[in-house]
Design a protein around this motif. Structure first.
Motif, PDB file in Angstrom:
ATOM      1  N   LEU A 129       0.691  -1.034   0.339  1.00 40.64           N
ATOM      2  CA  LEU A 129      -0.023  -0.007   0.286  1.00 40.64           C
ATOM      3  C   LEU A 129       1.164   1.339  -0.113  1.00 40.64           C
ATOM      4  CD1 LEU A 129      -2.525  -0.842   1.907  1.00 40.64           C
ATOM      5  CD2 LEU A 129      -2.854  -0.726  -0.001  1.00 40.64           C
ATOM      6  N   TYR A 130       2.613   0.678   0.457  1.00 43.13           N
ATOM      7  CA  TYR A 130       3.170   2.462   0.053  1.00 43.13           C
ATOM      8  C   TYR A 130       4.510   1.335   0.321  1.00 43.13           C
ATOM      9  CZ  TYR A 130       4.050   1.452   4.789  1.00 43.13           C
ATOM     10  OH  TYR A 130       4.508   1.347   5.951  1.00 43.13           O
ATOM     11  N   ASP A 131       5.349   2.348  -0.113  1.00 49.39           N
ATOM     12  CA  ASP A 131       6.895   1.855   0.374  1.00 49.39           C
ATOM     13  C   ASP A 131       8.026   1.810   1.059  1.00 49.39           C
ATOM     14  OD1 ASP A 131       9.165   1.228  -0.489  1.00 49.39           O
ATOM     15  OD2 ASP A 131       9.827   3.071  -1.845  1.00 49.39           O
ATOM     16  N   LYS A 132       7.057   0.568   1.891  1.00 46.06           N
ATOM     17  CA  LYS A 132       7.486   0.296   3.163  1.00 46.06           C
ATOM     18  C   LYS A 132       9.033   0.041   3.307  1.00 46.06           C
ATOM     19  CE  LYS A 132       6.541  -4.287   2.905  1.00 46.06           C
ATOM     20  NZ  LYS A 132       5.638  -5.308   2.945  1.00 46.06           N
ATOM     21  N   TYR A 133       9.888  -0.662   2.533  1.00 46.97           N
ATOM     22  CA  TYR A 133      11.208  -0.558   2.361  1.00 46.97           C
ATOM     23  C   TYR A 133      12.185   0.650   2.448  1.00 46.97           C
ATOM     24  CZ  TYR A 133      10.238  -5.573   1.994  1.00 46.97           C
ATOM     25  OH  TYR A 133       9.694  -6.425   1.917  1.00 46.97           O
ATOM     26  N   SER A 148     -11.602   1.685  11.436  1.00 48.87           N
ATOM     27  CA  SER A 148     -12.896   1.203  11.596  1.00 48.87           C
ATOM     28  C   SER A 148     -13.087  -0.238  10.366  1.00 48.87           C
ATOM     29  CB  SER A 148     -14.055   2.156   9.884  1.00 48.87           C
ATOM     30  OG  SER A 148     -12.898   1.396   8.850  1.00 48.87           O
ATOM     31  N   ASP A 149     -11.533  -0.383  10.435  1.00 47.44           N
ATOM     32  CA  ASP A 149     -11.504  -2.276  10.556  1.00 47.44           C
ATOM     33  C   ASP A 149     -10.621  -3.115  11.784  1.00 47.44           C
ATOM     34  OD1 ASP A 149     -12.764  -3.004   8.056  1.00 47.44           O
ATOM     35  OD2 ASP A 149     -11.340  -1.929   6.858  1.00 47.44           O
ATOM     36  N   TRP A 150     -11.471  -2.085  12.791  1.00 46.68           N
ATOM     37  CA  TRP A 150      -9.654  -2.493  13.835  1.00 46.68           C
ATOM     38  C   TRP A 150      -8.517  -2.935  14.146  1.00 46.68           C
ATOM     39  CZ3 TRP A 150     -12.442  -2.012  18.650  1.00 46.68           C
ATOM     40  CH2 TRP A 150     -13.512  -1.843  18.525  1.00 46.68           C
ATOM     41  N   GLY A 151      -8.048  -2.317  12.465  1.00 44.96           N
ATOM     42  CA  GLY A 151      -6.107  -2.035  12.477  1.00 44.96           C
ATOM     43  C   GLY A 151      -5.978  -3.035  11.290  1.00 44.96           C
ATOM     44  N   ASN A 152      -7.093  -4.190  10.890  1.00 42.65           N
ATOM     45  CA  ASN A 152      -6.858  -4.485  10.099  1.00 42.65           C
ATOM     46  C   ASN A 152      -6.343  -4.089   9.221  1.00 42.65           C
ATOM     47  OD1 ASN A 152      -6.577  -7.335   8.645  1.00 42.65           O
ATOM     48  ND2 ASN A 152      -8.647  -6.835   7.689  1.00 42.65           N
ATOM     49  N   THR A 153      -5.855  -4.544   7.744  1.00 46.54           N
ATOM     50  CA  THR A 153      -4.998  -3.567   6.258  1.00 46.54           C
ATOM     51  C   THR A 153      -5.642  -4.720   5.715  1.00 46.54           C
ATOM     52  OG1 THR A 153      -2.568  -4.394   7.697  1.00 46.54           O
ATOM     53  CG2 THR A 153      -2.634  -4.147   4.822  1.00 46.54           C
ATOM     54  N   PRO A 154      -6.296  -3.288   3.717  1.00 46.54           N
ATOM     55  CA  PRO A 154      -6.519  -3.820   3.306  1.00 46.54           C
ATOM     56  C   PRO A 154      -6.153  -4.733   2.840  1.00 46.54           C
ATOM     57  CG  PRO A 154      -6.835  -1.748   3.382  1.00 46.54           C
ATOM     58  CD  PRO A 154      -6.065  -2.131   4.721  1.00 46.54           C
ATOM     59  N   GLY A 155      -7.149  -6.347   2.673  1.00 51.12           N
ATOM     60  CA  GLY A 155      -6.242  -7.338   2.076  1.00 51.12           C
ATOM     61  C   GLY A 155      -6.716  -7.706   2.613  1.00 51.12           C
ATOM     62  N   HIS A 156      -5.717  -7.837   3.666  1.00 49.14           N
ATOM     63  CA  HIS A 156      -5.523  -9.139   4.929  1.00 49.14           C
ATOM     64  C   HIS A 156      -6.959  -9.951   5.371  1.00 49.14           C
ATOM     65  CE1 HIS A 156      -1.220  -7.367   6.477  1.00 49.14           C
ATOM     66  NE2 HIS A 156      -1.682  -7.420   5.218  1.00 49.14           N
ATOM     67  N   ILE A 157      -6.366 -10.906   5.066  1.00 44.01           N
ATOM     68  CA  ILE A 157      -8.403 -11.832   4.968  1.00 44.01           C
ATOM     69  C   ILE A 157      -7.458 -13.434   5.783  1.00 44.01           C
ATOM     70  CG2 ILE A 157      -8.826 -11.441   2.872  1.00 44.01           C
ATOM     71  CD1 ILE A 157      -8.365 -13.766   1.552  1.00 44.01           C
ATOM     72  N   GLN A 158      -6.655 -13.633   5.969  1.00 42.54           N
ATOM     73  CA  GLN A 158      -5.685 -13.910   6.827  1.00 42.54           C
ATOM     74  C   GLN A 158      -5.065 -13.984   8.458  1.00 42.54           C
ATOM     75  OE1 GLN A 158      -6.682 -17.620   6.452  1.00 42.54           O
ATOM     76  NE2 GLN A 158      -7.746 -17.802   5.097  1.00 42.54           N
ATOM     77  N   HIS A 159      -4.964 -14.617   8.936  1.00 40.43           N
ATOM     78  CA  HIS A 159      -4.510 -13.553  10.251  1.00 40.43           C
ATOM     79  C   HIS A 159      -4.144 -14.670  11.600  1.00 40.43           C
ATOM     80  CE1 HIS A 159      -7.365 -11.154   9.004  1.00 40.43           C
ATOM     81  NE2 HIS A 159      -6.650 -10.022   9.608  1.00 40.43           N
TER      82      HIS A 159
END
Length: 195
Positions: A5-9, A150-161
């Motif tokens: 989602l952004y250039d984390k590196y 609004s998603d309790w801190g869940n990054t968009p696209g993360h469906i497994q935890h």
């Protein structure tokens, strides 16, 4: 969606940069335990990790579902002087090129059927390096930085935890876990395939 989602590196935020240094240090330490050979990265995104191995003398291949992000990976590899083969493909639809080391970092949390993916990946290489966000730490840190409330801190696209223990248990169904690192806020494991 492919890539980050952004250039984390190359994060400019000092906290994010500190966290990424820990991630990359763990990555370098664990991959140094495998003899240099051929490596393939599943879900390579912008190619940062596979490029690191290419610059250390590995024969490297990376693929990602997004053709756009593969174009970025090719450009960054060329700019760094790293020789890597990149192509666009879906993990479920491609024959994973055989290698000595398989990388699957920050991918499985996006996959609807991670067990099926793990079955396939376990046949591609004798060694594998996996990483996923460590829950619930990941979500808590997102919320502390004011993201994804609004998603309790869940990054968009993360469906497994996965918690660290849960992820290692998951990997143990197809792999022998050799060594684990827990750079905040990830779980990273070097494994040997039992396939």
């Amino acid at each position: 969606m492919g890539g980050n989602l952004y250039d984390k590196y190359n994060a400019r935020n000092p906290v994010a940069a500190y966290l990424m240094r820990g991630f990359l240090q763990s990555f370098d330490q664990l991959t140094a335990k495998v003899p240099v050979g051929a490596a393939v990265e599943v879900g390579c995104g912008e190619g940062e990790l596979i490029r690191r191995l290419a610059l250390r003398g590995w024969q490297t291949t990376g693929f990602d579902v997004s053709p756009d992000v593969i174009a970025i990976a090719k450009e960054r590899a060329a700019r760094a002087g790293a020789t890597t083969t990149f192509f666009s493909a879906d993990i479920h639809e491609v024959a994973v090129p055989p290698a000595d080391l398989l990388l699957c970092c920050e991918v499985l949390e996006h996959v609807e059927q991670p067990g099926d993916a793990l079955d396939k990946l376990s046949k591609a290489a004798p060694f594998a390096l996996f990483s996923v966000p460590r829950e619930p730490v990941w979500r808590v840190l997102n919320m502390l930085r004011g993201a994804y409330w609004s998603d309790w801190g869940n990054t968009p696209g993360h469906i497994q935890h996965w918690s660290a223990t849960g992820f290692l248990d998951f990997l143990s169904s197809r792999y022998t876990v050799m060594e684990v690192r827990r750079p905040l806020p990830w779980t990273m494991a070097l494994c040997r395939s039992r396939a």
